[in-house]
Design a protein around this motif. Sequence first.
Motif, PDB file in Angstrom:
ATOM      1  N   PHE A   1       3.394  -9.728  -0.552  1.00  0.00           N
ATOM      2  CA  PHE A   1       4.359  -9.329  -1.928  1.00  0.00           C
ATOM      3  C   PHE A   1       5.710  -9.117  -1.838  1.00  0.00           C
ATOM      4  CE2 PHE A   1       6.059  -7.527  -6.167  1.00  0.00           C
ATOM      5  CZ  PHE A   1       5.509  -8.256  -6.664  1.00  0.00           C
ATOM      6  N   CYS A   2       6.315  -8.893  -0.300  1.00  0.00           N
ATOM      7  CA  CYS A   2       7.278  -8.665  -0.570  1.00  0.00           C
ATOM      8  C   CYS A   2       8.266  -7.660  -1.108  1.00  0.00           C
ATOM      9  CB  CYS A   2       8.044  -9.471  -0.055  1.00  0.00           C
ATOM     10  SG  CYS A   2       7.406 -10.486   1.083  1.00  0.00           S
ATOM     11  N   PRO A   3       6.883  -6.380  -1.816  1.00  0.00           N
ATOM     12  CA  PRO A   3       8.125  -5.339  -2.596  1.00  0.00           C
ATOM     13  C   PRO A   3       9.217  -4.960  -2.517  1.00  0.00           C
ATOM     14  CG  PRO A   3       6.182  -4.211  -1.480  1.00  0.00           C
ATOM     15  CD  PRO A   3       6.250  -5.773  -0.793  1.00  0.00           C
ATOM     16  N   ASN A   4       9.996  -4.620  -2.000  1.00  0.00           N
ATOM     17  CA  ASN A   4      11.248  -4.017  -0.770  1.00  0.00           C
ATOM     18  C   ASN A   4      12.424  -5.117  -0.889  1.00  0.00           C
ATOM     19  OD1 ASN A   4       9.897  -1.525  -1.066  1.00  0.00           O
ATOM     20  ND2 ASN A   4       9.497  -1.613   1.590  1.00  0.00           N
ATOM     21  N   ALA A   5      11.878  -6.221  -1.109  1.00  0.00           N
ATOM     22  CA  ALA A   5      13.155  -7.623  -1.126  1.00  0.00           C
ATOM     23  C   ALA A   5      14.090  -7.728  -2.555  1.00  0.00           C
ATOM     24  CB  ALA A   5      12.215  -9.017  -0.992  1.00  0.00           C
ATOM     25  N   PRO A   6      14.594  -7.694  -2.990  1.00  0.00           N
ATOM     26  CA  PRO A   6      15.361  -7.781  -4.356  1.00  0.00           C
ATOM     27  C   PRO A   6      15.303  -9.646  -5.092  1.00  0.00           C
ATOM     28  CG  PRO A   6      17.257  -8.425  -2.349  1.00  0.00           C
ATOM     29  CD  PRO A   6      15.405  -7.814  -1.724  1.00  0.00           C
ATOM     30  N   VAL A   7      15.116  -9.739  -6.280  1.00  0.00           N
ATOM     31  CA  VAL A   7      14.213 -10.074  -6.815  1.00  0.00           C
ATOM     32  C   VAL A   7      15.733 -10.923  -7.236  1.00  0.00           C
ATOM     33  CG1 VAL A   7      14.106 -11.207  -9.082  1.00  0.00           C
ATOM     34  CG2 VAL A   7      12.662  -8.830  -8.066  1.00  0.00           C
ATOM     35  N   ALA A   8      15.372 -12.545  -6.952  1.00  0.00           N
ATOM     36  CA  ALA A   8      16.908 -13.211  -7.257  1.00  0.00           C
ATOM     37  C   ALA A   8      16.630 -14.050  -8.562  1.00  0.00           C
ATOM     38  CB  ALA A   8      16.613 -14.451  -6.127  1.00  0.00           C
ATOM     39  N   ARG A   9      17.276 -14.072  -9.247  1.00  0.00           N
ATOM     40  CA  ARG A   9      17.604 -15.081 -10.825  1.00  0.00           C
ATOM     41  C   ARG A   9      16.407 -15.917 -11.057  1.00  0.00           C
ATOM     42  NH1 ARG A   9      21.168 -13.586 -14.019  1.00  0.00           N
ATOM     43  NH2 ARG A   9      21.752 -15.821 -15.047  1.00  0.00           N
TER      44      ARG A   9
ATOM     45  N   ASN B   1       1.095  -1.137   0.119  1.00  0.00           N
ATOM     46  CA  ASN B   1      -0.032   0.135  -0.254  1.00  0.00           C
ATOM     47  C   ASN B   1       1.025   1.486   0.048  1.00  0.00           C
ATOM     48  OD1 ASN B   1      -2.322  -1.792  -0.039  1.00  0.00           O
ATOM     49  ND2 ASN B   1      -2.429  -1.935   2.561  1.00  0.00           N
ATOM     50  N   GLY B   2       0.734   2.628  -0.401  1.00  0.00           N
ATOM     51  CA  GLY B   2       1.373   3.549  -0.791  1.00  0.00           C
ATOM     52  C   GLY B   2       2.639   3.192  -1.991  1.00  0.00           C
ATOM     53  N   SER B   3       3.069   2.310  -2.460  1.00  0.00           N
ATOM     54  CA  SER B   3       4.130   2.430  -3.212  1.00  0.00           C
ATOM     55  C   SER B   3       3.747   2.745  -4.676  1.00  0.00           C
ATOM     56  CB  SER B   3       4.496   0.050  -3.544  1.00  0.00           C
ATOM     57  OG  SER B   3       5.263   0.164  -4.207  1.00  0.00           O
ATOM     58  N   PRO B   4       4.497   3.319  -5.097  1.00  0.00           N
ATOM     59  CA  PRO B   4       4.455   3.598  -6.307  1.00  0.00           C
ATOM     60  C   PRO B   4       4.221   2.631  -7.876  1.00  0.00           C
ATOM     61  CG  PRO B   4       6.668   3.597  -5.766  1.00  0.00           C
ATOM     62  CD  PRO B   4       6.004   3.985  -4.688  1.00  0.00           C
ATOM     63  N   HIS B   5       4.747   1.164  -7.116  1.00  0.00           N
ATOM     64  CA  HIS B   5       4.884   0.025  -7.820  1.00  0.00           C
ATOM     65  C   HIS B   5       2.943  -0.826  -7.532  1.00  0.00           C
ATOM     66  CE1 HIS B   5       8.676   0.824  -9.500  1.00  0.00           C
ATOM     67  NE2 HIS B   5       8.889   0.630  -8.217  1.00  0.00           N
ATOM     68  N   GLU B   6       2.123  -0.154  -6.616  1.00  0.00           N
ATOM     69  CA  GLU B   6       1.305  -0.501  -6.196  1.00  0.00           C
ATOM     70  C   GLU B   6       0.199  -1.663  -7.519  1.00  0.00           C
ATOM     71  OE1 GLU B   6      -2.208  -0.497  -3.356  1.00  0.00           O
ATOM     72  OE2 GLU B   6      -1.206   1.051  -3.656  1.00  0.00           O
ATOM     73  N   ALA B   7       0.088  -0.321  -8.149  1.00  0.00           N
ATOM     74  CA  ALA B   7      -0.783  -1.147  -9.043  1.00  0.00           C
ATOM     75  C   ALA B   7       0.325  -2.299 -10.437  1.00  0.00           C
ATOM     76  CB  ALA B   7      -1.357   0.675 -10.605  1.00  0.00           C
ATOM     77  N   ALA B   8       0.773  -2.060 -10.434  1.00  0.00           N
ATOM     78  CA  ALA B   8       1.701  -3.077 -11.856  1.00  0.00           C
ATOM     79  C   ALA B   8       1.422  -4.390 -10.308  1.00  0.00           C
ATOM     80  CB  ALA B   8       3.217  -2.667 -11.522  1.00  0.00           C
ATOM     81  N   ILE B   9       1.673  -4.551  -9.007  1.00  0.00           N
ATOM     82  CA  ILE B   9       1.721  -5.431  -8.972  1.00  0.00           C
ATOM     83  C   ILE B   9       0.665  -6.298  -8.554  1.00  0.00           C
ATOM     84  CG2 ILE B   9       2.158  -6.078  -6.321  1.00  0.00           C
ATOM     85  CD1 ILE B   9       3.990  -4.505  -5.458  1.00  0.00           C
ATOM     86  N   ASN B  10      -0.485  -5.593  -7.968  1.00  0.00           N
ATOM     87  CA  ASN B  10      -1.460  -6.026  -8.233  1.00  0.00           C
ATOM     88  C   ASN B  10      -1.950  -6.483 -10.339  1.00  0.00           C
ATOM     89  OD1 ASN B  10      -2.308  -5.623  -5.872  1.00  0.00           O
ATOM     90  ND2 ASN B  10      -2.801  -3.297  -6.734  1.00  0.00           N
ATOM     91  N   SER B  11      -1.665  -5.691 -11.262  1.00  0.00           N
ATOM     92  CA  SER B  11      -1.624  -5.880 -12.500  1.00  0.00           C
ATOM     93  C   SER B  11      -1.041  -7.398 -12.562  1.00  0.00           C
ATOM     94  CB  SER B  11      -1.052  -5.124 -13.459  1.00  0.00           C
ATOM     95  OG  SER B  11      -1.965  -3.960 -13.874  1.00  0.00           O
ATOM     96  N   LEU B  12       0.213  -7.579 -11.713  1.00  0.00           N
ATOM     97  CA  LEU B  12       0.021  -8.725 -12.356  1.00  0.00           C
ATOM     98  C   LEU B  12       0.133  -9.784 -11.853  1.00  0.00           C
ATOM     99  CD1 LEU B  12       3.813  -8.902 -13.688  1.00  0.00           C
ATOM    100  CD2 LEU B  12       4.941  -8.804 -11.834  1.00  0.00           C
ATOM    101  N   ALA B  13      -0.804  -9.756 -10.669  1.00  0.00           N
ATOM    102  CA  ALA B  13      -1.154 -10.912  -9.658  1.00  0.00           C
ATOM    103  C   ALA B  13      -2.366 -11.235 -10.461  1.00  0.00           C
ATOM    104  CB  ALA B  13      -1.924 -10.812  -8.278  1.00  0.00           C
ATOM    105  N   ALA B  14      -2.904 -10.301 -11.441  1.00  0.00           N
ATOM    106  CA  ALA B  14      -4.204 -10.537 -11.858  1.00  0.00           C
ATOM    107  C   ALA B  14      -3.977 -11.631 -13.634  1.00  0.00           C
ATOM    108  CB  ALA B  14      -4.712  -8.978 -12.098  1.00  0.00           C
ATOM    109  N   ALA B  15      -2.992 -10.781 -13.690  1.00  0.00           N
ATOM    110  CA  ALA B  15      -2.421 -11.949 -14.581  1.00  0.00           C
ATOM    111  C   ALA B  15      -2.105 -13.225 -14.581  1.00  0.00           C
ATOM    112  CB  ALA B  15      -1.224 -11.274 -15.647  1.00  0.00           C
ATOM    113  N   GLY B  16      -1.858 -13.756 -13.099  1.00  0.00           N
ATOM    114  CA  GLY B  16      -1.497 -14.913 -13.129  1.00  0.00           C
ATOM    115  C   GLY B  16       0.110 -15.308 -13.006  1.00  0.00           C
ATOM    116  N   ILE B  17       0.975 -13.731 -13.060  1.00  0.00           N
ATOM    117  CA  ILE B  17       2.333 -13.758 -13.039  1.00  0.00           C
ATOM    118  C   ILE B  17       2.803 -14.129 -11.662  1.00  0.00           C
ATOM    119  CG2 ILE B  17       3.788 -12.550 -13.526  1.00  0.00           C
ATOM    120  CD1 ILE B  17       2.194 -11.424 -16.030  1.00  0.00           C
TER     121      ILE B  17
END
Length: 343
Positions: A263-271, A238-254
Amino acid sequence: MKSPTTRRLGLLLVVALAAVGVLAGSASASTWGGAEQRLVDSMNAERRAAGLAPLAVDAELQRVARGWTDVMAREDRLYHNANLAAQVQRDWRRLGENVGWSQRAGAPETELVDRTHAMFMNSPGHRANVLRPEFNWVGVGVRVTASGKLWTTVDFMHGAGQAAAVRLPPLAPGEFRDVTAGPHSAAIKAIALRGVTTGCTAERFCPERQVTRAQMATFIVRALKLPPAGRDFFGDDNGSPHEAAINSLAAAGIANGCAPGRFCPNAPVARGQMASFLQRAWRLPTSTYQRFSDVLGSVHQPAINAIADAGITLGCADGRFCPSQPVRRAEMASFLARALRLV
């Protein structure tokens, strides 16, 4: 399981830093090439982005910084120069110092310099020295030991005289000040022209910075032009500038999140995680053909094999994928550009 190289790099990013500011009351400029100039250029790019005057290289600070770097490299010990104020003989008003070291097996000197700069900028104390408005002179010492460890000292000074203004030519579309060459440069330009990235600032891409899960969501949503979601899937964005994109990704099943409702938005993405994102996003068929020696037993193994079959990844080195290693922005650009068939 993390490889020894990955574990060691993670430790370096945490411990290989220190910062200090020394208060008090002219300098002759000098320039040099190679790794030291690369670090000066990177710091001045940060200052320009922040609306600050660039740092000019001072011959005496250069001598002091190089001398202290030699001491740390010889002793294999990271610590500050306690005699900095006495060694700088010029009429200075304020001094500051950043010291650090970086090491990764097989990494070129330029990569280690960029990693050191990224560590400085990700640490509040070091960042403050780089962006302190009154500093106008700098000296840098960089040394690489036989073990492959790169040691760095950056000495800052507020002294008499004003650093000269730097006028840079305008950037062409898709270009960034800190991306001039390298294996990822074409991919970075390609995704910028596609509108997938706007850089970390107006003129910089920050290729060595790690990508967070939230940032990855935005990159994929832009790349695939996914529509907005009709609901909120996670409570920790909530409040993240990426929140809308995160929800779009979830809605698409990605995206499934990191835990129920999170979602742990601030965690680094591992390969390995990134491979699963890409495999779902591009709906690639999973593969059982074993391409890499270090992914056996990983939950991301089928996805890793899938993106390898699709030509999106070539691995990290020597038949390995390095699934636990964080994804850097430059690597992310290549993954996305290949997935979009832009390179």
